[in-house]
Scaffold this active site. Structure first.
Site, PDB file in Angstrom:
ATOM      1  N   ASN A  28       0.866  -1.182   0.000  1.00 23.66           N
ATOM      2  CA  ASN A  28       0.000   0.000   0.000  1.00 23.66           C
ATOM      3  C   ASN A  28       0.901   1.229   0.000  1.00 23.66           C
ATOM      4  OD1 ASN A  28      -1.803   2.035   0.478  1.00 23.66           O
ATOM      5  ND2 ASN A  28      -2.324   1.414   2.567  1.00 23.66           N
TER       6      ASN A  28
ATOM      7  N   LYS B 106       0.085   4.289  -0.304  1.00 24.72           N
ATOM      8  CA  LYS B 106      -0.568   5.469   0.281  1.00 24.72           C
ATOM      9  C   LYS B 106      -0.342   6.689  -0.637  1.00 24.72           C
ATOM     10  CE  LYS B 106       0.055   3.417   4.765  1.00 24.72           C
ATOM     11  NZ  LYS B 106       0.014   3.568   6.183  1.00 24.72           N
TER      12      LYS B 106
ATOM     13  N   HIS C 211      -9.616   1.031   5.119  1.00 19.54           N
ATOM     14  CA  HIS C 211      -8.304   1.199   5.770  1.00 19.54           C
ATOM     15  C   HIS C 211      -8.470   2.142   6.964  1.00 19.54           C
ATOM     16  CE1 HIS C 211      -4.162   2.443   6.428  1.00 19.54           C
ATOM     17  NE2 HIS C 211      -3.809   1.337   5.801  1.00 19.54           N
TER      18      HIS C 211
ATOM     19  N   GLU D 179      -6.819   4.557   7.980  1.00 21.35           N
ATOM     20  CA  GLU D 179      -6.638   5.985   7.671  1.00 21.35           C
ATOM     21  C   GLU D 179      -7.892   6.557   7.034  1.00 21.35           C
ATOM     22  OE1 GLU D 179      -2.936   5.545   5.552  1.00 21.35           O
ATOM     23  OE2 GLU D 179      -1.969   5.001   7.443  1.00 21.35           O
TER      24      GLU D 179
ATOM     25  N   GLU E  92      -5.523  -5.154  10.722  1.00 18.73           N
ATOM     26  CA  GLU E  92      -4.505  -4.122  10.891  1.00 18.73           C
ATOM     27  C   GLU E  92      -4.769  -3.368  12.188  1.00 18.73           C
ATOM     28  OE1 GLU E  92      -2.570  -2.951   7.009  1.00 18.73           O
ATOM     29  OE2 GLU E  92      -4.350  -1.712   7.156  1.00 18.73           O
TER      30      GLU E  92
ATOM     31  N   GLY F 236       2.243   2.111  10.767  1.00 17.08           N
ATOM     32  CA  GLY F 236       3.199   3.211  10.604  1.00 17.08           C
ATOM     33  C   GLY F 236       3.898   3.621  11.888  1.00 17.08           C
TER      34      GLY F 236
ATOM     35  N   SER G 203       3.231  -2.300  10.462  1.00 17.22           N
ATOM     36  CA  SER G 203       4.678  -2.322  10.662  1.00 17.22           C
ATOM     37  C   SER G 203       5.318  -3.670  10.323  1.00 17.22           C
ATOM     38  CB  SER G 203       5.020  -1.883  12.093  1.00 17.22           C
ATOM     39  OG  SER G 203       4.607  -0.542  12.301  1.00 17.22           O
TER      40      SER G 203
HETATM   41  C1  PEP Z   1      -0.885   0.030   6.015  1.00 25.40           C
HETATM   42  O1  PEP Z   1      -0.859   1.144   5.553  1.00 25.40           O
HETATM   43  O2  PEP Z   1      -1.822  -0.714   5.732  1.00 25.40           O
HETATM   44  C2  PEP Z   1       0.217  -0.392   6.879  1.00 25.40           C
HETATM   45  C3  PEP Z   1       0.128  -1.546   7.455  1.00 25.40           C
HETATM   46  O3  PEP Z   1       1.269   0.490   7.041  1.00 25.40           O
HETATM   47  P1  PEP Z   1       2.695   0.150   7.738  1.00 25.40           P
HETATM   48  O4  PEP Z   1       3.188  -1.141   7.123  1.00 25.40           O
HETATM   49  O5  PEP Z   1       3.566   1.310   7.387  1.00 25.40           O
HETATM   50  O6  PEP Z   1       2.462   0.006   9.204  1.00 25.40           O
END
Ligand code: PEP
Length: 252
Positions: free
Chosen positions: A12, A14, A98, A100, A170, A176, A214
């Site tokens: 992803n 973003k 997601h 976000e 998630e 992040g 992460s």
């Molecule tokens: C994500 O954006 O779905 C995500 C898991 O980000 P990160 O791997 O940076 O934590």
């Protein structure tokens, strides 16, 4: 992981990458991709780079994913993109819900449900994201929150299969932040999600459940070794070919 489910590693990107950067990253990933029969890889660039990444990966096994969608097919919805347009751009997957989108753009389980229906109607495969905040985890509400996101998100949807639905667990506190869930913490929630899918009448053993939050080359193998973790949704570590390819190498 059960042998009937192929691993899926999705990057992803973003709100990152210009057209030139997106092309270069997609190319590097394509050139470094290992040949593994039980592995699928998808890239979710920003909308502006979908066509470029599609062209760059044309003829390769890498699939295209969108990061979001609107639920209408077309019309006066300035700034919105429909699943029909995403299909036309070559997408196979669409990330829906997601954290976000939920936290910054105010999406609810109801809007997620509308998007899921639209994506499925178009013949694309949604990647439905669920996960708890740190406050919800500390209050012991993780399973309650994830259950509601899954039940309300999938309300009224039938005909689910391993081909047309992917779930991503998630935990919001892990996205992040550099704080990943431990393999045991992730497996516990993945196991609950699979049981819930079965209770809802979906073919739970065929539906892939990805972990996101992460994921790095250092922790990917131990997470992916869990019986109910069928792949990863990767943010930060998918922005460089080297780290993303290392994660891919631990899967499948
Ligand atoms: C994500 O954006 O779905 C995500 C898991 O980000 P990160 O791997 O940076 O934590």
């Amino acid at each position: 992981m059960l042998t009937e489910r192929k691993s899926l590693i999705t990057g992803n990107w973003k709100m990152h990458k210009t057209l030139a950067e997106a092309r270069a990253l997609a190319r590097e990933i394509r050139l470094g991709l290992p040949v593994k029969a039980r592995l699928e890889v998808a890239l979710a660039p920003p909308y502006t780079a979908l066509a470029a990444v599609y062209e760059e990966n044309y003829g390769s096994p890498i699939c295209l994913a969108a990061q979001d969608t609107y639920w209408e097919k077309q019309g006066a919805f300035t700034g919105a993109i429909s699943p029909v347009m995403l299909k036309d751009a070559g997408c196979r997957f669409v990330i829906v819900g997601h954290s976000e989108r939920r936290q910054i753009f105010g999406e609810t389980n109801e809007t997620v449900n509308r998007k899921l229906k639209a994506v499925l109607d178009t013949g694309l495969c949604p990647i439905l994201c669920v996960g708890e905040t740190i406050e919800q985890r500390q209050a012991g509400r993780t399973l309650e929150v994830v259950t509601a996101q899954l039940r309300e998100g999938l309300a009224g949807i039938t005909g689910l299969s391993g081909e047309n639905l992917v779930i991503a667990y998630e935990p919001v506190w892990a996205i992040g932040t550099g704080l990943n869930a431990t393999p045991d913490q992730a497996q516990e929630v993945h196991g609950v999600i699979r049981r819930l899918l079965a209770e809802m009448g979906a073919p739970a053993q065929s539906i892939r459940i990805l972990y996101g939050g992460s994921v790095t080359p250092d922790n990917a193998a131990s997470l992916l070794a869990q019986p109910d973790i069928d792949g990863a949704l990767v943010g930060g570590a998918s922005l460089k070919a080297d780290s993303f390819l290392k994660i891919i190498a631990s899967a499948g």
